[in-house]
Enzyme design. Structure first.
Site, mmCIF file in Angstrom:
data_model
loop_
_atom_site.group_PDB
_atom_site.id
_atom_site.type_symbol
_atom_site.label_atom_id
_atom_site.label_comp_id
_atom_site.label_asym_id
_atom_site.label_seq_id
_atom_site.Cartn_x
_atom_site.Cartn_y
_atom_site.Cartn_z
ATOM 1 N N LYS A 115 0.852 -1.206 0.000
ATOM 2 C CA LYS A 115 0.000 0.000 0.000
ATOM 3 C C LYS A 115 0.880 1.244 0.000
ATOM 4 C CE LYS A 115 -0.372 -0.263 5.051
ATOM 5 N NZ LYS A 115 -1.239 -0.691 6.180
ATOM 6 N N TYR B 12 15.168 30.452 10.057
ATOM 7 C CA TYR B 12 13.921 31.147 10.410
ATOM 8 C C TYR B 12 13.765 31.223 11.927
ATOM 9 C CZ TYR B 12 12.053 30.918 5.653
ATOM 10 O OH TYR B 12 11.834 31.075 4.321
HETATM 11 C C1 LIG Z 1 -0.464 -1.670 6.868
HETATM 12 C C2 LIG Z 1 -1.070 -2.959 7.271
HETATM 13 C C3 LIG Z 1 -0.275 -4.117 7.361
HETATM 14 C C4 LIG Z 1 1.225 -4.078 7.271
HETATM 15 O O1 LIG Z 1 1.697 -3.595 8.505
HETATM 16 P P1 LIG Z 1 3.246 -3.426 8.839
HETATM 17 O O2 LIG Z 1 3.268 -3.021 10.260
HETATM 18 O O3 LIG Z 1 3.748 -2.376 7.923
HETATM 19 O O4 LIG Z 1 3.883 -4.746 8.582
HETATM 20 C C5 LIG Z 1 -0.907 -5.328 7.601
HETATM 21 N N1 LIG Z 1 -2.245 -5.386 7.771
HETATM 22 C C6 LIG Z 1 -3.035 -4.288 7.724
HETATM 23 C C7 LIG Z 1 -4.478 -4.428 7.958
HETATM 24 C C8 LIG Z 1 -2.462 -3.039 7.492
HETATM 25 O O5 LIG Z 1 -3.242 -1.950 7.484
#
Ligand SMILES: *Cc1c(COP(=O)(O)O)cnc(C)c1O
Length: 393
Positions: free
Chosen positions: A40, A261
């Site tokens: 993702k 800044y």
């Molecule tokens: C993002 C996500 C993962 C992966 O999690 P990590 O901690 O990055 O390994 C797995 N399951 C779900 C439902 C997620 O939202």
């Protein structure tokens, strides 16, 4: 978008072989369970198409994305027999898209289940889905009362072929956290009532908990990309990302001079300051002002003053001036300065650092011999890559 190495303010190098080694390590840890890849948010900012194609070449057949559009974009990059699961489920009014692109939704609510069931009826066929239950995180998934209603109603999943029962851990990076055992017990209790169904529970950190947490399919994301899965212990994952910023100019300041800044930094004695062309517009989070650090030839150089949109200022007084010429590089993320350390200085987690990595960087992929020749990538640089040269996108 190809940002030429000589033009860009920083070079981001992504080591595909390190990602592959991480995948293999996770797969080994998962034992009898299969190992998915969570890609993702463009594989946490590192390039979902390429990474998924490479992992598919190593046998991975389960990919998770968050959004429908991420699934549609991923589909041409993975084999037809690979499953793509969409964590958020079908957005209202777009469920037929899942069928067109062969995507499998994670159904998180009774409303999503009813919509999917209705689609199955209209299509007059069984439709695959993952059913998520909430085991204690109160984010996505059926609440316990909805689970009871489901299990009391034999028609609840009519037309739905449940691929996995799923839930997600809230605290898995802390091994001893009592939520882990509590969520596991909640998940097992539901699973016991539908024993024939496969189950998926563990994220990256969950892979490093006991094998009870693994079930049939584990879903690591962060650990693939080098983020430490367990808090407070040595990171078993290979570092994946190197970020090298470039020096624009260097100046000497006197005692009492200010930097940046708000003039929030005041030199207590004469210092040498290097200005580097990376800033918060590149995802170099402003919250790391006064706390961040870069590394030059193994020597840590503190960030001073606040982080600007396009620049940071480093105290390089300890560095040989010949190493500070315009265009020379400083390591912002490297083996010596990990994503997790960068995150800690910014008051966040490695996940946010990776997913914030800027669009202005020149990106270079190294390794990746396993990448299939026919990988469906939009970039002509694939040809270069096939000849063993670095792939740049
Ligand atoms: C993002 C996500 C993962 C992966 O999690 P990590 O901690 O990055 O390994 C797995 N399951 C779900 C439902 C997620 O939202």
């Amino acid at each position: 978008m190809n940002k030429q190495a000589t033009h860009a303010g920083a070079v981001l190098t992504i080591d595909l072989d390190a990602i592959l080694a991480n995948y293999r390590l996770l797969r080994q840890r998962a034992g009898a369970a299969q190992c998915a890849a969570v890609v993702k948010a463009d594989a946490y900012g590192l390039g979902a198409g390429l990474i998924a194609a490479m992992l598919a070449a190593d046998g991975c057949r389960h990919f998770f994305v968050a959004h429908l559009d991420e699934g549609i974009a991923l589909r041409p990059h993975v084999p037809t027999d690979a499953d793509i699961f969409v964590l958020h489920g079908p957005p209202v009014g777009s469920d037929t898209e899942f069928l067109h692109h062969r995507l499998i939704p994670v159904l998180n609510s009774t409303a999503q289940i009813v919509a999917w069931r209705n689609l199955a009826q209209r299509e007059n066929k069984m439709l695959q889905a993952v059913i998520q239950i909430d085991s204690g995180m109160s984010r996505l998934g059926l609440a316990p009362a909805e689970v009871d209603a489901w299990l009391d109603d034999p028609a609840f999943l009519n037309g739905i072929a449940m691929r996995y029962l799923m839930s997600h851990l809230a605290c898995a990076e802390r091994r001893e956290h009592p939520m882990n055992a509590l969520q596991l017990a909640n998940f097992k209790a539901v699973r016991a009532r539908i024993p024939e169904c496969a189950a998926t529970f563990a994220n990256s950190s969950g892979v490093f908990l006991d094998s009870d947490f693994h079930f049939d399919l584990v879903r690591p994301g962060a650990a693939l990309y080098g983020i430490a899965p367990i808090a407070g212990t040595a990171n078993p994952m290979h570092p994946v990302v190197r970020l090298q910023g470039k020096i624009i100019q260097t100046r000497h300041i006197a005692q009492g001079d200010h930097v940046g800044y708000g003039v929030s930094y005041c030199a207590s004695n004469p210092r040498t300051i290097a200005t580097v062309s990376v800033g918060y517009a590149d995802g170099w989070l402003r919250s790391a002002s006064h706390r961040g650090m870069a590394v030059i030839d193994g020597i840590g150089v503190p960030q001073v003053g606040v982080i600007s949109m396009d620049t940071i200022t480093l105290d390089v007084s300890d560095i040989d001036p010949m190493r500070l010429l315009p265009g020379m590089s400083v390591d912002l993320i490297s083996n010596e300065r990990t994503v997790d350390q960068v995150a800690a200085a910014a008051g966040t987690i490695g996940y946010e650092i990776l997913t914030s990595l800027g669009a202005r960087y020149h990106r270079e992929y190294i390794g990746g011999n396993l990448l299939p020749q026919n990988v469906n990538d939009t970039n002509a640089a694939q040809a270069l890559f096939a000849q063993g040269k670095a792939l740049t996108i």
